[in-house]
Design a protein around this motif. Sequence first.
Motif, PDB file in Angstrom:
ATOM      1  N   ARG A   1      11.847  25.211 -10.912  1.00  0.00           N
ATOM      2  CA  ARG A   1      10.059  25.254  -9.991  1.00  0.00           C
ATOM      3  C   ARG A   1       9.671  26.695  -9.593  1.00  0.00           C
ATOM      4  NH1 ARG A   1      10.414  19.895  -7.316  1.00  0.00           N
ATOM      5  NH2 ARG A   1      11.945  21.172  -6.093  1.00  0.00           N
ATOM      6  N   ALA A   2      10.415  27.379  -8.723  1.00  0.00           N
ATOM      7  CA  ALA A   2      10.223  28.369  -8.468  1.00  0.00           C
ATOM      8  C   ALA A   2      10.592  29.535  -8.870  1.00  0.00           C
ATOM      9  CB  ALA A   2      11.239  28.652  -6.780  1.00  0.00           C
ATOM     10  N   LEU A   3      11.140  29.532 -10.000  1.00  0.00           N
ATOM     11  CA  LEU A   3      11.367  30.516 -11.205  1.00  0.00           C
ATOM     12  C   LEU A   3       9.931  30.278 -11.903  1.00  0.00           C
ATOM     13  CD1 LEU A   3      14.497  30.128 -13.428  1.00  0.00           C
ATOM     14  CD2 LEU A   3      14.190  31.651 -11.646  1.00  0.00           C
TER      15      LEU A   3
ATOM     16  N   GLU B   1       7.136  24.405  -3.323  1.00  0.00           N
ATOM     17  CA  GLU B   1       7.080  23.106  -3.809  1.00  0.00           C
ATOM     18  C   GLU B   1       6.332  23.264  -5.228  1.00  0.00           C
ATOM     19  OE1 GLU B   1       9.182  20.368  -4.127  1.00  0.00           O
ATOM     20  OE2 GLU B   1      10.174  21.027  -3.133  1.00  0.00           O
ATOM     21  N   GLU B   2       6.018  22.829  -5.900  1.00  0.00           N
ATOM     22  CA  GLU B   2       4.499  22.226  -6.752  1.00  0.00           C
ATOM     23  C   GLU B   2       4.262  21.047  -6.657  1.00  0.00           C
ATOM     24  OE1 GLU B   2       4.487  23.905 -11.364  1.00  0.00           O
ATOM     25  OE2 GLU B   2       6.888  23.854 -10.439  1.00  0.00           O
ATOM     26  N   LEU B   3       2.493  20.814  -5.865  1.00  0.00           N
ATOM     27  CA  LEU B   3       2.908  19.418  -5.636  1.00  0.00           C
ATOM     28  C   LEU B   3       2.043  18.535  -6.792  1.00  0.00           C
ATOM     29  CD1 LEU B   3       1.678  20.506  -1.869  1.00  0.00           C
ATOM     30  CD2 LEU B   3       3.797  18.675  -2.653  1.00  0.00           C
TER      31      LEU B   3
ATOM     32  N   HIS C   1      15.672  19.229 -10.814  1.00  0.00           N
ATOM     33  CA  HIS C   1      15.187  20.680 -10.933  1.00  0.00           C
ATOM     34  C   HIS C   1      16.581  22.744 -11.247  1.00  0.00           C
ATOM     35  CE1 HIS C   1      11.247  18.290 -11.301  1.00  0.00           C
ATOM     36  NE2 HIS C   1      11.251  18.372 -10.589  1.00  0.00           N
ATOM     37  N   SER C   2      17.305  21.615 -11.016  1.00  0.00           N
ATOM     38  CA  SER C   2      18.641  22.942 -10.407  1.00  0.00           C
ATOM     39  C   SER C   2      19.148  23.468 -12.057  1.00  0.00           C
ATOM     40  CB  SER C   2      19.055  22.838  -9.782  1.00  0.00           C
ATOM     41  OG  SER C   2      20.100  21.640 -10.485  1.00  0.00           O
ATOM     42  N   LEU C   3      18.722  24.754 -12.061  1.00  0.00           N
ATOM     43  CA  LEU C   3      19.061  25.145 -13.678  1.00  0.00           C
ATOM     44  C   LEU C   3      20.195  26.573 -13.021  1.00  0.00           C
ATOM     45  CD1 LEU C   3      18.114  26.456 -16.314  1.00  0.00           C
ATOM     46  CD2 LEU C   3      16.844  28.100 -14.958  1.00  0.00           C
ATOM     47  N   PRO C   4      21.613  25.975 -14.182  1.00  0.00           N
ATOM     48  CA  PRO C   4      22.704  26.864 -13.490  1.00  0.00           C
ATOM     49  C   PRO C   4      22.664  28.350 -14.558  1.00  0.00           C
ATOM     50  CG  PRO C   4      22.878  25.521 -15.274  1.00  0.00           C
ATOM     51  CD  PRO C   4      21.626  25.298 -15.116  1.00  0.00           C
ATOM     52  N   LEU C   5      23.107  29.505 -13.484  1.00  0.00           N
ATOM     53  CA  LEU C   5      22.742  30.730 -14.117  1.00  0.00           C
ATOM     54  C   LEU C   5      23.890  31.318 -13.595  1.00  0.00           C
ATOM     55  CD1 LEU C   5      19.480  31.906 -12.930  1.00  0.00           C
ATOM     56  CD2 LEU C   5      19.868  31.362 -15.222  1.00  0.00           C
ATOM     57  N   MET C   6      25.045  31.544 -15.188  1.00  0.00           N
ATOM     58  CA  MET C   6      25.959  32.858 -14.949  1.00  0.00           C
ATOM     59  C   MET C   6      25.492  34.412 -14.529  1.00  0.00           C
ATOM     60  SD  MET C   6      28.993  32.232 -17.304  1.00  0.00           S
ATOM     61  CE  MET C   6      28.562  31.951 -18.683  1.00  0.00           C
ATOM     62  N   GLU C   7      26.462  34.618 -14.303  1.00  0.00           N
ATOM     63  CA  GLU C   7      26.733  36.250 -14.315  1.00  0.00           C
ATOM     64  C   GLU C   7      26.927  37.030 -14.926  1.00  0.00           C
ATOM     65  OE1 GLU C   7      29.271  39.439 -11.463  1.00  0.00           O
ATOM     66  OE2 GLU C   7      29.261  37.011 -11.389  1.00  0.00           O
ATOM     67  N   SER C   8      25.738  37.739 -15.700  1.00  0.00           N
ATOM     68  CA  SER C   8      26.489  38.412 -16.870  1.00  0.00           C
ATOM     69  C   SER C   8      27.316  39.736 -17.247  1.00  0.00           C
ATOM     70  CB  SER C   8      24.970  39.209 -18.327  1.00  0.00           C
ATOM     71  OG  SER C   8      24.044  37.834 -17.628  1.00  0.00           O
TER      72      SER C   8
END
Length: 1586
Positions: free
Chosen positions: A1353-1355, A317-319, A1369-1376
């Motif tokens: 945020r973790a990224l 967490e970035e507080l 804060h979720s970000l979808p990433l698809m396998e390439s």
Amino acid sequence: MAERTSTGLLTMMLEPTPAVAMTLPAEVREKLAELELELSEGDITQKGYEKKRGKLLAPYIPQIQGVDPSLQIDNRIQASSQAVLPGSKHNKSRAANTRDERFRSDLHTEAVQAALAKYKERKMPMPSKRRSVLVQSSVEACTPPDTSSASEDEGSLRRQGRLATSTPYQGHGHPAVEHWFNRVIQGSSTSSSASSTSSHPGGRSVTTTNTTAHAALNVSAAATALADLMAHTQLDNHSAPPDVTGLSERSSLHAERPQVASVRGVSRGCNHHTSVMETADGVPVNSRVSSKIQQLLNTLKRPKRPPLREFFVDDFEELLDVQQPDPNQPKPEGQQMSPLEGEPLGVVTNWPPSLPAALQRWGTTQPKSPCLTALDNAGKPVYTLTYGKLWTRSQKLAYTLLNKLSTRNEPLLVPGDRVALVFPNNDPVMFMVAFYGCLLAELVPVPIEVPLTRKDAGSQQIGFLLGSCGVTLALTTDACQKGLPKAQTGEVATFKGWPRLLWFVTDGKHVVKPPKDWHPPIREASNDIAYIEYKTSKEGSTMGITVSHSAMLAHCHALTQACGYTEAETITNVLDFKREAGLWHGVLTSVMNRMHVISIPYSLMKVNPLSWIQKVHTYKARVAVVKSRDMHWSLLAQRDQRDISLSSLRMLIVADGANPWSISSCDAFLNVFQARGLRPEVICPCASSSEAMTVAICRPPEMGVPPPGKAVLSMGGLSHSVIRVDTEEKLSVLTVQDVGQVMPGAMVCVVRVEGTPYLCQTDEVGEICMSSGSTGVAYYGLPGMTKNIFETIPVTSSGVPISDRPFTRTSLLGFVGPDSLVFVVGKMDGLMVVSGRRHNADDVVATALAVEPMKFVYRGRIAVFSVSVLHDERIVVVAEQRPDASEEDSFQWMSRVLQAIDSIHQVGVYCLALVPANTLPKAPLGGIHISETKQRFLEGALHPCNVLMCPHTCVTNLPKPRQKQPEVGPASMIVGNLVAGKRIAQACGRDVAQLEDNDQFLYIQDVLQWRAQATPDHPLFLVLNAKGTVASTASCLQLHKRAERVAAALMGRLNTGDHVALVYPPGIDLIATFYGCLYAGCVPVTVRPPHPQNLATTLPTVKMIVEVSKSVCILTTQAIMKLLKSKEAAAAVDIKSWPMVLDTDDLPRKKSPQMYKPPTPEMLAYLDFSVSTTGILAGVKMSHAATSALCRSIKLQCELYPSRQIAICLDPYCGLGFALWCLCSVYSGHQSILVPPLELESNASLWLAAVSQYKVRVTFCSYSVMEMCTKGLGSQTEALRLRNVNLSCVRTCMVVAEERPRIALTQSFSKIFKDLGLSPRAVSTTFGCRVNVAICLQGTAGPDPTTVYVDMRALRHDRVRLVERGSPHSLPLMESGKILPGVKVIIANTETKGPLGDSHLGEIWVSSPHNATGYYTVYGEEALHADHFNTKLSFGDTQTVWARTGYLGFLRRTELTDASGERHDALYVVGSLDETLELRGMRYHPIDIETSVIRSHKSIAECAVFTWTNLLVVVVELEGSEQEALDLVALVTNVVLEEHYLIVGVVVVVDPGVIPINSRGEKQRMHLRDGFLADQLDPIYVAYNM
């Protein structure tokens, strides 16, 4: 001067602090009193007085710590000496002290000017605008304007001796100024909270609560002298602009520093004259844009708030920093307040039992008595309604409503039903008849505003109210009904959000005379609902407040007693008669007492603001009910009227007396009209709210009440809800007048605003609550809110209820002062809580207005509200700009408003916007509709013409910048992973084992020769044109023959190993010449041809590739050859320096003598040049071995055989696009249907139609193609279906990319074309880069690509944290895609080069037989990346040679199994390392910020971000009208703050298509940055956030 500051401080000091006076010996006090007397008698000059007094007090000065002695004692002693003269207080208090000039509105202006004088001349970069956006005047945006009227402090310091003489108080001006400056120099050391520097970029140390360097401007002559002096210094200030780069804090004030004298001449590249500047890195940049950025940086270099506290940083967490309360902030010290009771309601013997009974009494006994006089717009009386008429007309209406309106033989209305009253403000007579008609019929009137258009501000909310009240009938007048918007049928249109209404006109011809035996029921006042008054909340929602018959009666009773109303008095009413005080005094209480009301319509006030005063004079009115605005307006016109007298007034009720500004209107009004018979004591401010009705009112003078009081309160104290009579910081004070005593029969207390309603302490501000029989009862239909507001039970500090009766919250913030006077300092609606401190919107408006308002903005047209951004309220100020204000002036005014608010309220303004005149939404009777304005601001529909955002100064709760931890060593990493049971993140594709017939060939040109012999007529290529017809084809033999011809032409002219540039449009010529070069032993370099319409930008790239690749010859078509040597080309490049150019259109048909055979497969086969997204041109070397390996891998992955057909819609010049277009068909023998992407611009359905027509199972495209299809064909799927386009044949559609998969685009593509049979599983992406053009590719077998959600945020901390879909804060990433056969991938730490564990973010490294063998050259960064192609891990497997892709990503083992039965490893690409932005110690991917920005407003078509000297620059393309450009600034700033915790430095709004995009559809952010800095973008607007 001295007198002015001290009078009034005592008239009402809440707790006059005699501390100082009491510590002085008696004889000194006596001498002081004598002195005072001498001065007042005129026996001694002001100068002599000051001198003698100073001597007397000198020994006692140290007793008051921290405040300039000459100032402090001045106030306290004068105050106490006044108290020594006991007789003086009461007898002259009404006349002189209370209305003394200290509190005129110009005082606020003076305070503001003084506050501004404290600021140094600071340069703020002025926004630049395209001329078409300017409101009227032109602007040269090159030089930012000076932002404040006062010059630099150092200037005034040097000239102080000379200038002091020009001040009006020469005598003691000089010493006092000395004194003042000495204080300044020690000021911050004495102040205990000096560290909390203000949030303004000026970086002066301003404390919030205690003394400061500028503690007492505007208090003694010293201050005036100083303000004066600062005004004078400006004149010679334009010689050299000040340097704003280096001086932090107030160091320049320390007189001993040698810098001071020379500081103004220092040129830090900020001078108006120099155009060459240095950036932060010391690179000289010659440009206007960067000079502004430099200014912005300089402004921001100043120290901000105190350093953030250390806090525990949780792993992920970035507080956000939580504002800690300042330990030195003032806290309430008084005892708990005791509830305040009004005098009991008097018993009147013949008091009517209800309001209708009163009407009946007067209507029958005094029918001729006048009740109401209506005026027209010329101020002439149109009609006087008598009590008799009111009674008979109300009866008629009541009878008609109950008996003559029916639906299907049922009466339409029954007693208790709600009825809307829609009457214009200029027709009080019809309204009064309708209101009393409803009361007599026992119907419930709901008065509302006349809806003028279908889209009135707040009209929809009124509709909700009517719907929830179940209103079905609206009463109105004939004229009003004719004016309402109509539908086609001629009926009144249904307004947005309104229920269906029946409109009934109450004019005479529509009502029926009741029969003789019908009488309305006149009952005693009961608890049934009498009427419903509407109220709009802070958020803009509309509530209906129900008032019972008994409360209505009790309120009339209380008002009559408090105001001393008597029968047949005349009263002038300027207020809206439909609600609040206008209704209570002018419609209800007046009938109770048979008074005569003169109703002044708003439309008349607009034409003639003096009308109400003239009517008071004409009708000898005893009472007038007005708002402070009406008093203010009448001042503007007073000089036309000589012969009016206000001596008849015994009461001038100021309905908004609770508004802090009202005091200045009252004082100014009195100043002017005292000469016209207005007695000071008749001005009676009152406080009321819709819920509690009248809360307190100043009694008329004849009641013998204590004199009115005033409080001069410290704004700083108020912001902490504490009352402090201010003696120190004279700038930030609020002067309030009391609103009189509590209403008769009521009990009032003050409770804490939040949480449990505890009683406040006596010196604490809280919400005033009232318990009385005369308040509203409920919000109609909202039981929950009703409980909170109308049934509050205040409790003591020990939690005991103070009374068994419920209290109503009034939404007024205030306190009870001495003499039981009620003081109001603000309203709940205007309350803005910014980092724990409270500010009142009205106070902020007053400060903004005090900055030379009349020149730039309209006085009544300022809206102040707060918006919530990043977990705190942020203040927004919106004002209407006068059309004649120039751009420079407005900007200067804006910067000064920011400084004034910062100085006086110690709070930063987040956004200040100016809109064109008359564009803010209006409330029904003038004024600004605040909630609607806020709504428009948040929706981006305000269309401002000027915007200044100050996120850098306001936003102080950002997370702490990340400190890089010392990296864990690579060995510990591995051990850690082993201990945690995590595997090392590596994965590989299938083995490349089985060889097939053509796999024995090491060289691709051998394969072509073999195919030309084995299957000469097998079709390999088929090129389509824009119409979808076949433009050209090639079989194996045809291709071989054409290649031979090219080889023959080259062999005589070139040597083996020479580099040849192939400049062709996409087509078979390109493929044939490629193989011709290989046959001749030359190295081909494919180059995209220049665009004939855009030579200036495309031709230099061609030239650069030709030069960098050291090509000795260019092969091309005749048309392009002409273009390369044309006049137009000469303007862009030096055409004489082209190497030999051959056109291959008509080559002779001759066979080359023999084919060239390369000695080893490691020899160079071709060069692949491409421009990376960071703008670097890089060519990679592909050997023959790598070329064959690449083709073999793709063949295996996609199962390609001669019988297959694949469709390719890609550019054939580099990367995987080139390989698929030129190499794979020859290697695998399948047929390629080639669709040049350019053709899609004229026919968007070309590619999909071809896929459908040839029933293609495997197809490749680029993101740009996919985007063209989604945008161009999204609405045409039906038409395509009719043309029999069917995509159900497609098994896999791959997007060729070198970036993170664009999920949003691929998903919308799948969704749109699902209707045409496209399988949702078909679309996937590939991944390649410079070091290896094909690392992943979905292919035909294997599991579907998976999608995971990671925490953004973790990224930023280079960590991968998997979260659920939809979590914040979720970000979808698809396998390439799947890793290709023969390819090995590992994830390595970018710093330590050690291997990382599963699901860790690191750089993707690749090892494969088809890796490129190295850069040929890298143009732009020569020293680049020797290790990119052969790197070894620092730990673990240190033998394998890897190539670094330059991309961040992670591997994750999934539950799925691949073809070999192993568990499948998915590779997720996060983004290019070169593209990432390092900000606040964290790593950001531009695409994430851009995605947020594009989502923030519908008109943002595209966005690109980059950094420039640590400032985040956001460029947005505006798809819409240019007037929307400035709406985007705030929205972009908000969304980036909220979602990424970053402050945007510059927002650039440009036209669509300005952001450059390469052939793969990737944004060229660095090109954009260069264009921006060189000022080539022609932006619509550039905003520099402060």
